[in-house]
Scaffold this active site. Structure first.
Site, short mmCIF file in Angstrom:
data_model
loop_
_atom_site.label_atom_id
_atom_site.label_comp_id
_atom_site.label_asym_id
_atom_site.label_seq_id
_atom_site.Cartn_x
_atom_site.Cartn_y
_atom_site.Cartn_z
N TYR A 223 0.94 -1.26 0.08
CA TYR A 223 -0.07 -0.08 0.13
C TYR A 223 0.90 1.15 0.02
CZ TYR A 223 -3.54 -3.34 1.68
OH TYR A 223 -4.57 -4.30 1.58
N HIS B 295 0.36 -11.95 1.17
CA HIS B 295 -0.79 -11.19 0.53
C HIS B 295 -1.35 -11.88 -0.71
CE1 HIS B 295 -1.99 -6.78 -0.08
NE2 HIS B 295 -3.23 -7.45 -0.33
N LEU C 122 -17.92 -3.93 2.11
CA LEU C 122 -18.89 -3.06 1.55
C LEU C 122 -18.90 -2.94 0.05
CD1 LEU C 122 -18.72 -0.22 4.30
CD2 LEU C 122 -20.21 -2.00 3.97
N PHE D 135 -19.35 0.21 -2.60
CA PHE D 135 -20.57 0.31 -3.66
C PHE D 135 -21.62 0.34 -2.87
CE2 PHE D 135 -23.70 -1.63 -6.11
CZ PHE D 135 -23.54 -0.88 -7.30
N PHE D 136 -21.88 -0.30 -1.57
CA PHE D 136 -22.96 -0.59 -0.68
C PHE D 136 -23.09 0.67 0.21
CE2 PHE D 136 -22.49 -5.03 -1.89
CZ PHE D 136 -23.67 -5.17 -2.38
N SER D 137 -22.27 1.69 0.03
CA SER D 137 -22.51 3.08 0.67
C SER D 137 -23.13 4.03 -0.02
CB SER D 137 -21.07 3.65 1.27
OG SER D 137 -20.27 3.84 0.10
N ALA D 138 -22.80 4.10 -1.50
CA ALA D 138 -23.47 5.03 -2.32
C ALA D 138 -24.05 4.45 -3.77
CB ALA D 138 -22.54 6.05 -2.61
#
EC number: 1.1.1.-
Length: 351
Positions: free
Chosen positions: A67, A134, A215, A219-222
């Protein structure tokens, strides 16, 4: 959209796996603070967010050396100063390398050891609580990689071993060398292919399950609005599920979840996250966020209760036939659990 269920519930503790690791029942995925989801966010804000999470009881912090690369671990290293380290369960990962501008997956012993030393240095700690591979290196027998990780456990540099995006057979082979504490995989309302083989294997072996992207990468927030707001630096722009030809159908899934959330008195993201929490006491979702408000909302999902009928209703919205597009672009799909078999140990010649 309904108001959020309040973050009043204390974040319960759970045993992750059967090797002794105890964590918060919800973790914090830190990737988006530094990488892949648009430009890096301001460091002071992210340190404050991490401190807020820990104070609220979200103590499993998840990062990786890829990251940034490296910048997310450095961020966590700063956030862990001043006694915070003792209050958290720290998880990081190795195995994805950028060499000569190309992405490579490595699990050879020398690389494993060097990667661990690098993570310890960047995080400013003398031991990593949970160290994941990973992605599985298909060139190296999994027994060889786990053998080196076992040495790192014996040396006190890591406490527990995890795998990410590993197939059931790879998990079994790894676990025979040294007990695996957790397997991290993508598990959400619209990513459920792990339920057939991997989840039962983990449960049979007493391995904890860490659900990333619970989520659906936000995607499942907005819903479709999320895709409109993505910057050019956001890798989600390249995910097949977010392409125009798939988005219209996938948006219908979100609208159904949103309508049910309104009836339940919570947000759609809380409903989707509650669904993951209801999968079992051995499952720890690690939603990521860069906003304290969203973190509080995620914690609120712990108090959303779902009946078996409501679980079935939610699942009917996002059946395999309803979800359009793969979860990764083609270039990254070749390192997921479907492509994670390694050569037999007998084929290995020590380097």
């Amino acid at each position: 959209m309904a108001a959020a269920a309040p973050a009043t519930a204390a974040v319960r503790r759970m045993k992750l796996g059967s090797q002794g690791l105890e964590v918060s029942a919800q973790g914090l995925g830190c990737m988006g603070m530094s990488a892949f989801y648009g430009p890096p966010k301001p460091e002071p804000d992210m340190v404050a967010l991490i401190h807020h999470a820990v104070a609220a009881g979200v103590t499993l912090l998840d990062t990786s050396d890829i990251y940034g690369p490296h910048t997310n671990e450095l961020l966590l290293g700063k956030a862990l100063q001043g006694g915070v380290r003792d209050k958290v369960e720290l998880a990081t990962k190795f195995g994805i390398a950028f060499e000569d501008g190309k992405r490579d997956v490595r699990g050879d012993p020398a690389y494993v050891r060097a990667a661990c030393e690098g993570s310890l240095r960047r995080l400013g700690v003398d031991s990593i609580d949970l160290y994941y591979q990973h992605r599985v290196d298909k060139k190296v027998p999994i027994e060889v990689t786990i053998g080196e990780l076992k040495k790192l456990v014996e040396e006190g540099k890591i406490k527990y071993i995890g795998l990410s995006e590993a197939s059931a057979s790879t998990i079994r082979r790894a676990h025979a060398v040294h007990p695996i504490t957790a397997v991290q995989l993508e598990w959400s309302l619209w990513s459920r292919d792990v339920e057939e083989d991997i989840i039962p294997t983990c449960r049979e072996l007493g391995i904890g399950i860490v659900a990333y992207s619970p989520l659906g990468r936000g995607f499942f927030s907005a819903g479709a609005k999320l895709v409109e707001s993505l910057s050019d630096q956001d890798f989600r722009k390249h995910i097949p599920r977010f392409q125009q030809e798939n988005l219209e159908k996938n948006a219908e899934i979100f609208e159904r979840v949103n309508a049910m959330a309104a009836r339940k008195g919570c947000t759609p993201s809380q409903l989707a996250l509650a669904w993951v929490h209801h999968q079992g006491s051995d499952v720890c979702p690690i939603p990521g966020t860069t906003k304290i408000e969203n973190l509080n909302q995620n914690i609120g999902a712990l108090s959303v209760k779902l009946t078996p009928e409501e679980m079935a209703e939610l699942e009917s919205y996002a059946s395999t036939d309803d979800v359009r597009g793969d979860r990764y672009p083609q270039a990254m799909a070749n390192t997921t659990w479907q492509n994670s078999e390694t050569p037999p140990l007998s084929s290995w010649k020590a380097q």
